[in-house]
Design a protein around this motif. Structure first.
Motif, PDB file in Angstrom:
ATOM      1  N   LYS A 193     -27.384 -47.953 -11.490  1.00 39.81           N
ATOM      2  CA  LYS A 193     -26.910 -46.850 -12.346  1.00 39.81           C
ATOM      3  C   LYS A 193     -27.599 -46.800 -13.705  1.00 39.81           C
ATOM      4  O   LYS A 193     -27.924 -45.708 -14.181  1.00 39.81           O
ATOM      5  N   PRO A 194     -27.866 -47.953 -14.388  1.00 41.70           N
ATOM      6  CA  PRO A 194     -28.561 -47.875 -15.684  1.00 41.70           C
ATOM      7  C   PRO A 194     -29.981 -47.307 -15.612  1.00 41.70           C
ATOM      8  O   PRO A 194     -30.550 -46.975 -16.650  1.00 41.70           O
ATOM      9  N   PHE A 195     -30.558 -47.189 -14.406  1.00 46.77           N
ATOM     10  CA  PHE A 195     -31.859 -46.536 -14.294  1.00 46.77           C
ATOM     11  C   PHE A 195     -31.790 -45.105 -14.804  1.00 46.77           C
ATOM     12  O   PHE A 195     -32.793 -44.543 -15.251  1.00 46.77           O
ATOM     13  N   GLY A 196     -30.599 -44.497 -14.719  1.00 42.13           N
ATOM     14  CA  GLY A 196     -30.442 -43.130 -15.198  1.00 42.13           C
ATOM     15  C   GLY A 196     -30.730 -42.999 -16.676  1.00 42.13           C
ATOM     16  O   GLY A 196     -31.287 -41.983 -17.126  1.00 42.13           O
ATOM     17  N   ILE A 197     -30.364 -44.014 -17.465  1.00 43.58           N
ATOM     18  CA  ILE A 197     -30.651 -43.994 -18.901  1.00 43.58           C
ATOM     19  C   ILE A 197     -32.152 -43.981 -19.141  1.00 43.58           C
ATOM     20  O   ILE A 197     -32.659 -43.237 -19.992  1.00 43.58           O
ATOM     21  N   ALA A 198     -32.880 -44.809 -18.379  1.00 51.81           N
ATOM     22  CA  ALA A 198     -34.341 -44.855 -18.527  1.00 51.81           C
ATOM     23  C   ALA A 198     -34.966 -43.512 -18.164  1.00 51.81           C
ATOM     24  O   ALA A 198     -35.835 -42.999 -18.890  1.00 51.81           O
ATOM     25  N   TYR A 199     -34.506 -42.923 -17.053  1.00 50.01           N
ATOM     26  CA  TYR A 199     -35.026 -41.612 -16.651  1.00 50.01           C
ATOM     27  C   TYR A 199     -34.726 -40.544 -17.700  1.00 50.01           C
ATOM     28  O   TYR A 199     -35.592 -39.725 -18.044  1.00 50.01           O
ATOM     29  N   ALA A 200     -33.492 -40.524 -18.194  1.00 57.51           N
ATOM     30  CA  ALA A 200     -33.102 -39.516 -19.183  1.00 57.51           C
ATOM     31  C   ALA A 200     -33.903 -39.669 -20.472  1.00 57.51           C
ATOM     32  O   ALA A 200     -34.316 -38.676 -21.084  1.00 57.51           O
ATOM     33  N   THR A 201     -34.155 -40.916 -20.890  1.00 54.42           N
ATOM     34  CA  THR A 201     -34.939 -41.160 -22.108  1.00 54.42           C
ATOM     35  C   THR A 201     -36.379 -40.713 -21.935  1.00 54.42           C
ATOM     36  O   THR A 201     -36.953 -40.062 -22.813  1.00 54.42           O
ATOM     37  N   ILE A 202     -36.971 -41.040 -20.779  1.00 52.42           N
ATOM     38  CA  ILE A 202     -38.361 -40.649 -20.508  1.00 52.42           C
ATOM     39  C   ILE A 202     -38.488 -39.131 -20.477  1.00 52.42           C
ATOM     40  O   ILE A 202     -39.411 -38.549 -21.067  1.00 52.42           O
TER      41      ILE A 202
ATOM     42  N   GLY B  77     -20.987 -42.440 -18.390  1.00 47.94           N
ATOM     43  CA  GLY B  77     -20.739 -42.827 -17.007  1.00 47.94           C
ATOM     44  C   GLY B  77     -20.699 -44.332 -16.816  1.00 47.94           C
ATOM     45  O   GLY B  77     -20.065 -44.843 -15.887  1.00 47.94           O
ATOM     46  N   HIS B  78     -21.347 -45.062 -17.730  1.00 51.28           N
ATOM     47  CA  HIS B  78     -21.352 -46.527 -17.664  1.00 51.28           C
ATOM     48  C   HIS B  78     -20.050 -47.142 -18.175  1.00 51.28           C
ATOM     49  O   HIS B  78     -19.890 -48.364 -18.148  1.00 51.28           O
ATOM     50  N   LEU B  79     -19.124 -46.300 -18.630  1.00 47.95           N
ATOM     51  CA  LEU B  79     -17.808 -46.800 -19.036  1.00 47.95           C
ATOM     52  C   LEU B  79     -16.864 -46.993 -17.846  1.00 47.95           C
ATOM     53  O   LEU B  79     -15.772 -47.543 -18.002  1.00 47.95           O
ATOM     54  N   ILE B  80     -17.269 -46.566 -16.661  1.00 49.10           N
ATOM     55  CA  ILE B  80     -16.391 -46.628 -15.491  1.00 49.10           C
ATOM     56  C   ILE B  80     -15.968 -48.062 -15.161  1.00 49.10           C
ATOM     57  O   ILE B  80     -14.777 -48.322 -14.960  1.00 49.10           O
ATOM     58  N   PRO B  81     -16.894 -49.059 -15.093  1.00 55.86           N
ATOM     59  CA  PRO B  81     -16.429 -50.435 -14.825  1.00 55.86           C
ATOM     60  C   PRO B  81     -15.459 -50.954 -15.883  1.00 55.86           C
ATOM     61  O   PRO B  81     -14.491 -51.650 -15.550  1.00 55.86           O
ATOM     62  N   SER B  82     -15.707 -50.610 -17.146  1.00 53.22           N
ATOM     63  CA  SER B  82     -14.788 -51.030 -18.209  1.00 53.22           C
ATOM     64  C   SER B  82     -13.428 -50.357 -18.052  1.00 53.22           C
ATOM     65  O   SER B  82     -12.381 -50.989 -18.248  1.00 53.22           O
ATOM     66  N   SER B  83     -13.437 -49.076 -17.679  1.00 52.08           N
ATOM     67  CA  SER B  83     -12.173 -48.366 -17.432  1.00 52.08           C
ATOM     68  C   SER B  83     -11.435 -48.978 -16.246  1.00 52.08           C
ATOM     69  O   SER B  83     -10.204 -49.119 -16.272  1.00 52.08           O
ATOM     70  N   ASN B  84     -12.192 -49.345 -15.197  1.00 51.22           N
ATOM     71  CA  ASN B  84     -11.572 -50.006 -14.039  1.00 51.22           C
ATOM     72  C   ASN B  84     -10.906 -51.316 -14.454  1.00 51.22           C
ATOM     73  O   ASN B  84      -9.790 -51.635 -14.016  1.00 51.22           O
ATOM     74  N   PHE B  85     -11.594 -52.079 -15.300  1.00 47.75           N
ATOM     75  CA  PHE B  85     -11.081 -53.367 -15.754  1.00 47.75           C
ATOM     76  C   PHE B  85      -9.798 -53.192 -16.572  1.00 47.75           C
ATOM     77  O   PHE B  85      -8.793 -53.874 -16.336  1.00 47.75           O
TER      78      PHE B  85
END
Length: 361
Positions: free
Chosen positions: A288-297, A112-120
């Motif tokens: 949005k990157p908070f989701g990675i922390a939650y998923a890892t925990i 999901g964090h690829l969205i800004p790169s895809s937009n660019f």
């Protein structure tokens, strides 16, 4: 008064952190239901049908006292709504939930964090912006895109060892909730999730242009949700021809559909619009990157036999690339505002220069 002001300043931060936690919780819930037999196609149709109904009711209440004439609804506008429904609902959600069924919530967060790169990349392809490598904003976006792609490759092809093994109690608890899929489907899941990110980018570009032409965002959302639901139903009927697949077998599946419709279809978009107006266009994206922390925990605590070092490392790299692209976008907007301000100040000075020339004559 100062205490209340401070609370209102902190409140958006607290709400956004809670929102990301709810998103991960709902993703794990969906992963469990899909693994236990719920068809992702049927789930998409039911959840979007309920969300569309709620959105139309909500839109009717909002515009019940509005006496102004709505914008002209043309065939061209209908095609725009159809494209928004195809990319934002049918393609994005089909790729997302199929990808989730073949992978894990942490890979969903990472891709999901690829969205800004895809937009660019899409803005360069469509010539919405030009590659000016003398600009620091452009360099940040290019570097962030490369870092994000590298992180996606690490998440896809390097699983690594398990972070830790689970105890007997955790293995028993894992029967109710599922975090990951079999390794042989991992790459397919990642490809589908990357395709979902690109679909979101297509939807973003069309939505911005559509809202300019039809400046009633709530109605735009209702229309493309309705058309996207119809398209999803057509795809689902073609794929899921067994009538048993359309029957909900557990109460948990019904609860998941209702929660997804309320949270994903109504609550989250409403909060996103509200905070965007209150804090700016990039405030929502920062969390949005908070989701990675939650998923890892969650993975380490409850699903240790499903979480590998490669997933965490890859997701972290993508997070770094994500922030780099976002920072480049912020810098680019600041540069544009600076240029606009300077041009305005020149325009204001021109009459004074003309007056001075007339005085000299």
């Amino acid at each position: 008064m100062e205490a209340k002001t401070q609370i209102w300043e902190v409140m958006p931060f607290i709400v956004m952190v809670i929102m990301e936690g709810c998103t991960i919780g709902l993703t794990i819930f969906a992963k469990s239901a899909l693994t236990n037999g719920l068809s992702p196609f049927v789930f998409i149709v039911y959840a979007n049908s309920l969300a569309t109904l709620i959105l139309f009711l909500f839109s009717f209440l909002m515009h019940s006292n509005d006496r102004s004439l709505p914008p002209t609804f043309t065939f061209s506008m209908f095609m725009r709504f159809l494209f928004l429904g195809l990319t934002g609902i049918t393609m994005t959600q089909t790729f997302s939930f199929l990808g989730l069924s073949y992978s894990s919530p942490i890979l969903v967060c990472a891709m999901g964090h690829l969205i800004p790169s895809s937009n660019f990349l899409l803005s360069l392809i469509l010539r919405k912006k030009y590659a000016n490598f003398r600009s620091s904003a452009m360099l940040f976006q290019v570097m962030g895109t490369l870092i994000s792609i590298m992180g996606a490759a690490v998440s896809e092809f390097f699983k690594g060892p398990l972070i830790r093994h689970s105890s007997h109690q955790l293995r028993h608890a894992k029967q109710f909730f599922v975090f990951s899929s079999a390794p042989e489907f991992w790459i397919l899941g990642g490809v589908l999730l990357a395709a979902a990110s690109f679909s979101v980018s297509l939807w973003n570009f069309m939505q911005k242009e559509t809202v300019k032409l039809y400046p009633e965002p709530m109605k735009v959302i209702c229309y493309y949700n309705f058309l996207g639901t119809i398209l999803s139903a057509i795809v689902s009927l073609m794929v899921e021809r067994d009538s048993d697949a359309w029957k909900l077998k557990h109460k948990m599946e019904l609860i998941l559909i209702v929660l997804t419709a309320l949270f994903g279809g109504v609550i989250r978009p409403t909060i996103q619009v509200w905070f965007t107006r209150l804090k700016g266009p990039f405030y929502f994206q920062v969390f949005k990157p908070f989701g990675i922390a939650y998923a890892t925990i969650c993975g380490v605590t409850f699903f240790p036999n499903s979480l590998h070092y490669g997933s965490v490392v890859g997701a972290t790299i993508i997070g770094i690339g994500y922030y780099s692209v976002i920072w480049g976008q912020i810098k680019e907007d600041e540069d544009k505002i600076g240029c606009d301000d300077s041009s305005d100040s020149l325009d204001k000075k021109e009459p004074l220069l003309q007056e001075n020339k007339e005085m000299e004559v």
